[in-house]
Design an enzyme around this catalytic site. Structure first.
Site, short mmCIF file in Angstrom:
data_model
loop_
_atom_site.label_atom_id
_atom_site.label_comp_id
_atom_site.label_asym_id
_atom_site.label_seq_id
_atom_site.Cartn_x
_atom_site.Cartn_y
_atom_site.Cartn_z
N GLY A 3 -13.74 -9.45 -42.20
CA GLY A 3 -13.61 -8.05 -41.82
C GLY A 3 -12.61 -7.36 -42.71
O GLY A 3 -11.92 -8.01 -43.51
N LEU A 4 -12.52 -6.07 -42.59
CA LEU A 4 -11.60 -5.29 -43.41
C LEU A 4 -10.14 -5.72 -43.18
O LEU A 4 -9.81 -6.24 -42.11
CB LEU A 4 -11.73 -3.80 -43.08
CG LEU A 4 -13.00 -3.11 -43.55
CD1 LEU A 4 -13.12 -1.72 -42.91
CD2 LEU A 4 -13.02 -2.99 -45.07
N GLY B 278 -6.62 -5.58 -41.87
CA GLY B 278 -6.08 -4.90 -40.71
C GLY B 278 -7.05 -4.80 -39.54
O GLY B 278 -6.75 -4.15 -38.54
N SER B 279 -8.19 -5.48 -39.62
CA SER B 279 -9.19 -5.38 -38.55
C SER B 279 -8.83 -6.23 -37.33
O SER B 279 -9.35 -6.00 -36.25
CB SER B 279 -10.57 -5.78 -39.07
OG SER B 279 -10.58 -7.10 -39.55
N GLY B 280 -7.96 -7.22 -37.50
CA GLY B 280 -7.55 -8.07 -36.38
C GLY B 280 -7.96 -9.52 -36.51
O GLY B 280 -7.84 -10.29 -35.56
N LYS B 281 -8.43 -9.92 -37.69
CA LYS B 281 -8.93 -11.28 -37.90
C LYS B 281 -7.89 -12.34 -37.56
O LYS B 281 -8.17 -13.27 -36.80
CB LYS B 281 -9.36 -11.47 -39.37
CG LYS B 281 -10.50 -10.62 -39.81
CD LYS B 281 -10.80 -10.78 -41.29
CE LYS B 281 -9.66 -10.46 -42.21
NZ LYS B 281 -9.17 -9.07 -42.16
N THR B 282 -6.72 -12.23 -38.12
CA THR B 282 -5.70 -13.27 -37.94
C THR B 282 -5.15 -13.27 -36.52
O THR B 282 -4.88 -14.33 -35.96
CB THR B 282 -4.59 -13.11 -38.98
OG1 THR B 282 -5.18 -13.23 -40.28
CG2 THR B 282 -3.51 -14.17 -38.83
N SER C 36 -12.80 -11.72 -47.25
CA SER C 36 -14.06 -12.20 -47.86
C SER C 36 -15.11 -11.09 -47.91
O SER C 36 -16.10 -11.13 -47.20
CB SER C 36 -14.58 -13.45 -47.16
OG SER C 36 -14.55 -13.37 -45.77
#
Length: 183
Positions: free
Chosen positions: A13-14, A16-20, A87
């Site tokens: 995802g972009l 700052g999208s919240g992935k981590t 990615s």
């Protein structure tokens, strides 16, 4: 002899999208349930494993292949590897899937968040710098993000809370692990 296989969960995802945030909370939850889980995060991986990685398309594709090989090693040893990486290119994610799938299951998870919201959140000030021209090849600003065409799961970080997204992700992971172990 049947060894326990882990799996690779590729969160894309972009910035700052919240992935981590989601990956870290999911890993903690999985560990509390008795699973072995590790988070491979873009910032950590670049700092400790692949510090020479650049940001051109070719450099990102090579970098993500390295990530996939590490994730594959973890998964084949029974670990759930939660990979939190922008990615941005479908090609790189497909290559990661090919690398991992020889020895473990691969789940692509799209962490959806509109660009405008990522810019508003901007937890590291990177969008501000990219919009000012200080950062080149920044995904969503001066470099494209190619959304997944058919992810295994979509987590919307605007419509759903972090805890709701973690719950959805953990449910998918535990279901897949049960299926692969015949439980």
């Amino acid at each position: 002899m049947s060894a326990l296989r882990g799996l690779v969960v590729w969160l894309t995802g972009l910035p700052g999208s919240g992935k981590t945030t989601i990956a870290t909370a999911a890993a903690e939850r999985l560990r509390s349930m008795g699973y072995r889980a590790e988070v491979l995060d873009g910032d950590w991986f670049r700092a400790h494993i692949d510090p020479e990685a650049g940001y051109t398309r070719e450099e990102r594709i090579k970098h993500l292949a390295r990530v996939a090989w590490v994730a594959r090693l973890l998964a084949r040893n029974g670990v759930v590897a939660l990979c939190s990486f922008v990615s941005p290119y479908r090609e790189a994610r497909e290559e990661a899937r090919k690398i991992v799938s020889e020895e473990a299951d691969f789940l692509e998870v799209y962490v959806r968040c509109p660009l405008e919201e990522c810019i508003r959140r901007d937890p590291k000030g990177l969008y501000r710098r990219a919009l000012a021209g200080e950062i080149k090849n920044f995904t969503g600003v001066s470099d494209p993000y190619e959304e997944p065409l058919s992810p295994d799961l979509v987590l919307d970080t605007v419509k759903n809370s972090a805890s709701e997204n973690v719950e959805k992700l953990v449910n998918l992971i535990t279901s897949r692990l049960r299926d692969s172990r015949g439980a």
